[in-house]
Scaffold this motif. Sequence first.
Motif, PDB file in Angstrom:
ATOM      1  N   GLY A 157       0.800  -1.225   0.000  1.00  0.00           N
ATOM      2  CA  GLY A 157       0.000   0.000   0.000  1.00  0.00           C
ATOM      3  C   GLY A 157       0.829   1.270   0.000  1.00  0.00           C
ATOM      4  O   GLY A 157       0.326   2.341  -0.349  1.00  0.00           O
ATOM      5  N   SER A 158       2.077   1.172   0.364  1.00  0.00           N
ATOM      6  CA  SER A 158       2.934   2.368   0.355  1.00  0.00           C
ATOM      7  C   SER A 158       3.580   2.582  -1.006  1.00  0.00           C
ATOM      8  O   SER A 158       4.436   3.462  -1.163  1.00  0.00           O
ATOM      9  CB  SER A 158       4.015   2.241   1.442  1.00  0.00           C
ATOM     10  OG  SER A 158       3.400   2.223   2.709  1.00  0.00           O
ATOM     11  N   LYS A 210       4.236   2.751   6.435  1.00  0.00           N
ATOM     12  CA  LYS A 210       3.384   3.042   7.584  1.00  0.00           C
ATOM     13  C   LYS A 210       4.055   2.559   8.873  1.00  0.00           C
ATOM     14  O   LYS A 210       4.149   3.273   9.855  1.00  0.00           O
ATOM     15  CB  LYS A 210       2.022   2.366   7.386  1.00  0.00           C
ATOM     16  CG  LYS A 210       1.083   2.601   8.534  1.00  0.00           C
ATOM     17  CD  LYS A 210      -0.248   1.903   8.327  1.00  0.00           C
ATOM     18  CE  LYS A 210      -0.988   1.895   9.657  1.00  0.00           C
ATOM     19  NZ  LYS A 210      -2.244   1.167   9.612  1.00  0.00           N
ATOM     20  N   PHE A 212       7.233   1.584   9.223  1.00  0.00           N
ATOM     21  CA  PHE A 212       8.676   1.800   9.169  1.00  0.00           C
ATOM     22  C   PHE A 212       9.414   0.572   9.703  1.00  0.00           C
ATOM     23  O   PHE A 212      10.451   0.681  10.380  1.00  0.00           O
ATOM     24  CB  PHE A 212       9.121   3.076   9.898  1.00  0.00           C
ATOM     25  CG  PHE A 212      10.179   3.798   9.106  1.00  0.00           C
ATOM     26  CD1 PHE A 212       9.817   4.679   8.090  1.00  0.00           C
ATOM     27  CD2 PHE A 212      11.527   3.558   9.330  1.00  0.00           C
ATOM     28  CE1 PHE A 212      10.784   5.295   7.311  1.00  0.00           C
ATOM     29  CE2 PHE A 212      12.502   4.181   8.554  1.00  0.00           C
ATOM     30  CZ  PHE A 212      12.122   5.061   7.548  1.00  0.00           C
ATOM     31  N   THR A 214       9.033  -2.518   7.572  1.00  0.00           N
ATOM     32  CA  THR A 214       8.884  -3.506   6.495  1.00  0.00           C
ATOM     33  C   THR A 214      10.249  -3.823   5.887  1.00  0.00           C
ATOM     34  O   THR A 214      10.982  -2.920   5.463  1.00  0.00           O
ATOM     35  CB  THR A 214       7.901  -2.962   5.429  1.00  0.00           C
ATOM     36  OG1 THR A 214       6.657  -2.711   6.082  1.00  0.00           O
ATOM     37  CG2 THR A 214       7.685  -3.939   4.302  1.00  0.00           C
ATOM     38  N   THR A 217      11.347  -2.429   2.365  1.00  0.00           N
ATOM     39  CA  THR A 217      11.533  -0.978   2.310  1.00  0.00           C
ATOM     40  C   THR A 217      12.791  -0.569   3.072  1.00  0.00           C
ATOM     41  O   THR A 217      13.570   0.278   2.608  1.00  0.00           O
ATOM     42  CB  THR A 217      10.274  -0.291   2.884  1.00  0.00           C
ATOM     43  OG1 THR A 217       9.169  -0.712   2.089  1.00  0.00           O
ATOM     44  CG2 THR A 217      10.380   1.216   2.870  1.00  0.00           C
ATOM     45  N   GLY A 267      -2.782   0.555   5.293  1.00  0.00           N
ATOM     46  CA  GLY A 267      -1.739   0.673   4.266  1.00  0.00           C
ATOM     47  C   GLY A 267      -2.329   0.667   2.859  1.00  0.00           C
ATOM     48  O   GLY A 267      -1.977   1.493   2.017  1.00  0.00           O
ATOM     49  N   GLN A 349      -4.277  -6.241  -4.316  1.00  0.00           N
ATOM     50  CA  GLN A 349      -4.006  -6.024  -2.888  1.00  0.00           C
ATOM     51  C   GLN A 349      -5.285  -5.611  -2.170  1.00  0.00           C
ATOM     52  O   GLN A 349      -5.615  -6.131  -1.100  1.00  0.00           O
ATOM     53  CB  GLN A 349      -2.923  -4.961  -2.664  1.00  0.00           C
ATOM     54  CG  GLN A 349      -2.504  -4.924  -1.187  1.00  0.00           C
ATOM     55  CD  GLN A 349      -1.896  -3.617  -0.710  1.00  0.00           C
ATOM     56  OE1 GLN A 349      -2.093  -2.566  -1.314  1.00  0.00           O
ATOM     57  NE2 GLN A 349      -1.163  -3.673   0.380  1.00  0.00           N
ATOM     58  N   GLU A 353      -6.058  -8.807  -0.019  1.00  0.00           N
ATOM     59  CA  GLU A 353      -5.532  -8.600   1.333  1.00  0.00           C
ATOM     60  C   GLU A 353      -6.687  -8.251   2.287  1.00  0.00           C
ATOM     61  O   GLU A 353      -6.637  -8.579   3.466  1.00  0.00           O
ATOM     62  CB  GLU A 353      -4.468  -7.489   1.334  1.00  0.00           C
ATOM     63  CG  GLU A 353      -3.564  -7.537   2.566  1.00  0.00           C
ATOM     64  CD  GLU A 353      -2.350  -6.613   2.480  1.00  0.00           C
ATOM     65  OE1 GLU A 353      -1.243  -7.105   2.193  1.00  0.00           O
ATOM     66  OE2 GLU A 353      -2.499  -5.404   2.704  1.00  0.00           O
TER      67      GLU A 353
HETATM   68  O1  F6P Z   1       2.820  -7.104   4.206  1.00  0.00           O
HETATM   69  C1  F6P Z   1       1.671  -6.474   3.791  1.00  0.00           C
HETATM   70  C2  F6P Z   1       1.667  -5.061   4.238  1.00  0.00           C
HETATM   71  O2  F6P Z   1       1.555  -5.052   5.601  1.00  0.00           O
HETATM   72  C3  F6P Z   1       0.565  -4.241   3.576  1.00  0.00           C
HETATM   73  O3  F6P Z   1      -0.631  -4.289   4.254  1.00  0.00           O
HETATM   74  C4  F6P Z   1       1.176  -2.896   3.524  1.00  0.00           C
HETATM   75  O4  F6P Z   1       0.549  -2.080   2.579  1.00  0.00           O
HETATM   76  C5  F6P Z   1       2.598  -3.227   3.156  1.00  0.00           C
HETATM   77  O5  F6P Z   1       2.872  -4.402   3.869  1.00  0.00           O
HETATM   78  C6  F6P Z   1       3.626  -2.173   3.468  1.00  0.00           C
HETATM   79  O6  F6P Z   1       3.625  -1.867   4.826  1.00  0.00           O
HETATM   80  P1  F6P Z   1       4.341  -0.568   5.356  1.00  0.00           P
HETATM   81  O7  F6P Z   1       3.683   0.601   4.755  1.00  0.00           O
HETATM   82  O8  F6P Z   1       4.169  -0.631   6.847  1.00  0.00           O
HETATM   83  O9  F6P Z   1       5.780  -0.652   4.969  1.00  0.00           O
END
Ligand code: F6P
Length: 524
Positions: A157-158, A210, A212, A214, A217, A267, A349, A353
């Motif tokens: 979602g980001s 969202k 921070f 993941t 990322t 997200g 998604q 999801e």
């Molecule tokens: O792993 C799925 C997810 O949690 C989604 O719901 C979300 O959009 C994506 O990872 C990214 O999460 P974030 O914005 O916390 O990095």
Amino acid sequence: MDWQNRPRCDEAPAWQALDSHFTAHFTGDHAFDLRRAFAQDPDRAQDFGIEAPHLFVDLSRNLIDRQARTLLVQLARECGLAEHRDALLAGAHVNNTEDRPALHPLLRWPAGTPQPTERLKEIHASSLSGLDEMLSSAEQIRLEKRYDDVVHIGIGGSDLGPRLALQALAPQVLPDAPRLHFVANMDGHELAAVLRGLKPERTLFIVASKSFGTAETLRNATSARAWFEAQGGTDLAAHFVALTARPDAAREFGVGRCFAFDDGVGGRTSLWSVIGLPVAVAIGRAGFEALLAGAHAMDRHFAEAPLEANLPVQLGLLDVWYRNFHRFGSRCVVPYHHGLRSLAFYLQQLEMESNGKRVDAHGRPLPFDTAPVVWGAVGSNAQHAFFQMLHQGTQVVPVEFIAVREPAHTLEGHQPRLLANALAQARALMLGHVADDAHRHFPGNRPSTFLLLERLDAASFGALIALNEHRVFTSGSLWGLNSFDQWGVELGKRHAGAVETGLASGRTEGLDAATAGLVRRLSC
Ligand code: F6P
């Protein structure tokens, strides 16, 4: 009705009525046939058309009759859909497993909209001021001309929303906007390709997450920071900004500016929040505000239109009808517009999801199917890939065509032909073709929906995305789901840590035999 104790679809009387109606009219020798339905009912096309903000949708080529439509609306009433929707829009904690609201519609409310509670008033005020700050910075980023390139790092979602929005709105990108790049994949090929040719002193990195936390990322952001420093970049804070609900974690990473949004924004519905920064840089404040206004117009339609003429509700009900009675396992989305070439990824998604769940919001196992597989590709390319299967394959797949009347280019001869192709495919799927040669025979009676936009601009794009959000909410609500959590993505993340340790050390204790075998091959 209390939205928290509303009945699930299979507990409502209309569910049984739908089942009987389906068996009587949609199975066996005299099963519903679209060609017959149109022959018997000259008003069908008109009757199954719905006008909504920025969109017209023709639902007439679906395997549904008036009685099923009436029973589905009755089902929605018996399941307290309107009460659940009102709870969503009033900021109630509809995400029960995480005990929080789902605030995406609130992000689109214009300033001054009266709020039902003091708490919501506060959240709205803070989201408006956060958004305003983001929009001002976006203008500054563009007008200052300090950066030639902006790299947006995020995933799920980001990433999907801003990426799609920029493709859709490419003709509206302002001439003084920097080049925008997106990096999502943990596979370093994506980042390496983007970094090639960039100048650290002329590049801005946006780290969008969202949580921070993941892995993908953070990996990409860390590599981008290492690249920046290795290339002689100075003043890290001026070249890294974050979009997050965890500003503390982002600051620890070393970003300068931090644009925060509320934890209650999911997200996959965060495009409307500060996550939209790259979109605002490209199309400007006015463009982003038009995007929000288009989505808000759809929110109002969802909140106010009677269920019978409520487009997100009718699409969500059709999804339930197809999934649980026709038992169709997938839905194919085919936009006839190059700007919407990534729409299917976004919708995947959003739908899978949100509603890819096997227990209801109270944790009870479900005795029926939920989210279909959502897939698709841009038309007309898709005609030369998978349309063979749609026309003559063994499975029936409802197709959602999206066409845009007015193109943003001036090339002659393309648009009429493109539109003709979209219309022709829907017609061919329905009519089929009788031939003695089995290979040349088309069964027809294959369902499709036709969405029509006047033009693809910020407002209509906003409305299209909000339409899909509310449609997914509708089917999820009838299925009794919490459409706002995603526990299913967690387990794989946990395993990845153990496997990574195995790959680094070559040790396979604790791993299953199949994983251990592959780890041994990959770590030697
Ligand atoms: O792993 C799925 C997810 O949690 C989604 O719901 C979300 O959009 C994506 O990872 C990214 O999460 P974030 O914005 O916390 O990095």
